[in-house]
Design a protein around this motif. Structure first.
Motif, short mmCIF file in Angstrom:
data_model
loop_
_atom_site.label_atom_id
_atom_site.label_comp_id
_atom_site.label_asym_id
_atom_site.label_seq_id
_atom_site.Cartn_x
_atom_site.Cartn_y
_atom_site.Cartn_z
N PHE A 195 0.85 -1.18 0.00
CA PHE A 195 0.00 0.00 0.00
C PHE A 195 0.89 1.24 0.00
O PHE A 195 2.01 1.21 0.51
CB PHE A 195 -0.91 0.03 1.23
CG PHE A 195 -1.94 -1.07 1.25
CD1 PHE A 195 -3.11 -0.94 0.53
CD2 PHE A 195 -1.73 -2.22 1.99
CE1 PHE A 195 -4.07 -1.95 0.54
CE2 PHE A 195 -2.67 -3.22 2.01
CZ PHE A 195 -3.85 -3.09 1.27
N PRO A 196 0.38 2.36 -0.52
CA PRO A 196 1.19 3.58 -0.56
C PRO A 196 1.33 4.27 0.80
O PRO A 196 2.24 5.07 0.99
CB PRO A 196 0.44 4.48 -1.56
CG PRO A 196 -0.95 3.96 -1.58
CD PRO A 196 -0.87 2.50 -1.26
N SER A 197 0.44 3.95 1.76
CA SER A 197 0.52 4.61 3.08
C SER A 197 -0.14 3.73 4.14
O SER A 197 -0.88 2.80 3.82
CB SER A 197 -0.19 5.96 3.03
OG SER A 197 -1.58 5.76 2.87
N ASP A 198 0.14 4.08 5.39
CA ASP A 198 -0.50 3.37 6.50
C ASP A 198 -2.02 3.51 6.43
O ASP A 198 -2.75 2.55 6.64
CB ASP A 198 -0.01 3.93 7.84
CG ASP A 198 1.43 3.58 8.15
OD1 ASP A 198 2.03 2.77 7.42
OD2 ASP A 198 1.96 4.13 9.14
N LEU A 199 -2.49 4.70 6.11
CA LEU A 199 -3.93 4.95 6.07
C LEU A 199 -4.62 4.05 5.03
O LEU A 199 -5.66 3.46 5.31
CB LEU A 199 -4.22 6.42 5.78
CG LEU A 199 -5.71 6.78 5.72
CD1 LEU A 199 -6.41 6.43 7.02
CD2 LEU A 199 -5.89 8.24 5.39
N SER A 200 -4.05 3.94 3.85
CA SER A 200 -4.68 3.10 2.83
C SER A 200 -4.66 1.63 3.24
O SER A 200 -5.62 0.89 2.98
CB SER A 200 -4.05 3.30 1.46
OG SER A 200 -2.68 3.00 1.49
N ALA A 201 -3.61 1.20 3.94
CA ALA A 201 -3.55 -0.18 4.44
C ALA A 201 -4.62 -0.42 5.50
O ALA A 201 -5.29 -1.45 5.51
CB ALA A 201 -2.17 -0.48 5.00
N ILE A 202 -4.81 0.55 6.39
CA ILE A 202 -5.80 0.44 7.45
C ILE A 202 -7.21 0.39 6.86
O ILE A 202 -8.04 -0.44 7.26
CB ILE A 202 -5.66 1.60 8.45
CG1 ILE A 202 -4.35 1.46 9.23
CG2 ILE A 202 -6.86 1.67 9.39
CD1 ILE A 202 -3.93 2.71 9.97
N LEU A 203 -7.51 1.24 5.91
CA LEU A 203 -8.84 1.27 5.30
C LEU A 203 -9.14 -0.05 4.58
O LEU A 203 -10.25 -0.57 4.67
CB LEU A 203 -8.96 2.45 4.34
CG LEU A 203 -8.95 3.83 5.01
CD1 LEU A 203 -8.95 4.94 3.96
CD2 LEU A 203 -10.12 3.98 5.96
N ALA A 204 -8.15 -0.60 3.89
CA ALA A 204 -8.34 -1.88 3.22
C ALA A 204 -8.53 -3.00 4.25
O ALA A 204 -9.37 -3.89 4.08
CB ALA A 204 -7.16 -2.18 2.31
N ALA A 205 -7.76 -2.97 5.30
CA ALA A 205 -7.82 -4.01 6.33
C ALA A 205 -9.17 -4.01 7.04
O ALA A 205 -9.71 -5.08 7.36
CB ALA A 205 -6.70 -3.81 7.35
N ARG A 206 -9.73 -2.86 7.26
CA ARG A 206 -11.02 -2.77 7.96
C ARG A 206 -12.14 -3.47 7.19
O ARG A 206 -13.12 -3.90 7.77
CB ARG A 206 -11.38 -1.32 8.26
CG ARG A 206 -10.48 -0.75 9.36
CD ARG A 206 -10.84 0.68 9.66
NE ARG A 206 -12.20 0.80 10.14
CZ ARG A 206 -12.56 1.07 11.39
NH1 ARG A 206 -11.63 1.26 12.29
NH2 ARG A 206 -13.82 1.16 11.73
N GLN A 207 -11.98 -3.62 5.89
CA GLN A 207 -12.97 -4.34 5.09
C GLN A 207 -12.94 -5.84 5.36
O GLN A 207 -13.90 -6.55 5.07
CB GLN A 207 -12.75 -4.07 3.61
CG GLN A 207 -12.99 -2.63 3.24
CD GLN A 207 -12.73 -2.36 1.78
OE1 GLN A 207 -12.37 -3.23 1.01
NE2 GLN A 207 -12.90 -1.11 1.38
N LEU A 208 -11.84 -6.35 5.92
CA LEU A 208 -11.71 -7.77 6.22
C LEU A 208 -12.23 -8.13 7.61
O LEU A 208 -12.39 -9.30 7.93
CB LEU A 208 -10.24 -8.20 6.12
CG LEU A 208 -9.56 -8.00 4.78
CD1 LEU A 208 -8.07 -8.30 4.90
CD2 LEU A 208 -10.21 -8.86 3.73
N LEU A 209 -12.46 -7.13 8.44
CA LEU A 209 -12.82 -7.35 9.83
C LEU A 209 -14.23 -7.91 9.96
O LEU A 209 -15.17 -7.44 9.32
CB LEU A 209 -12.73 -6.02 10.60
CG LEU A 209 -12.90 -6.09 12.10
CD1 LEU A 209 -11.84 -6.97 12.73
CD2 LEU A 209 -12.83 -4.69 12.68
N ARG A 210 -14.35 -8.95 10.80
CA ARG A 210 -15.65 -9.54 11.10
C ARG A 210 -15.97 -9.28 12.57
O ARG A 210 -15.08 -9.07 13.39
CB ARG A 210 -15.62 -11.04 10.82
CG ARG A 210 -15.47 -11.32 9.33
CD ARG A 210 -15.30 -12.77 9.07
NE ARG A 210 -13.96 -13.15 9.50
CZ ARG A 210 -13.36 -14.27 9.12
NH1 ARG A 210 -13.96 -15.10 8.33
NH2 ARG A 210 -12.16 -14.55 9.55
#
Length: 72
Positions: free
Chosen positions: A23-38
């Motif tokens: 990912f280009p930044s921590d923020l973009s990684a966090i936003l993508a990761a939150r989509q995986l959260l159950r």
């Protein structure tokens, strides 16, 4: 671009999903990761050896085992 590891944890010692991505930044990684959260899981985002984001119950250390008494 940085390489990230995304972990969802069912319990403190049980991992349910580990994903790797760039990912280009921590923020973009966090936003993508939150989509995986159950519901009921903990989410961690790691950049190398650095934990950049965590959401879930607080980490608690296991209590130290009690010493057994010796004697008769």
């Amino acid at each position: 671009m940085a390489f990230y590891e995304i972990r969802t944890l069912i319990t403190r010692h049980r991992t349910s999903l580990i994903s790797f991505a760039e990912f280009p930044s921590d923020l973009s990684a966090i936003l993508a990761a939150r989509q995986l959260l159950r519901r009921g899981e903990t989410l961690e985002v790691w950049r190398g050896e650095t934990l950049v984001y965590r959401i879930g119950p607080p980490l608690q250390e296991a209590p130290a085992p009690k010493a057994r008494r010796q004697g008769r």
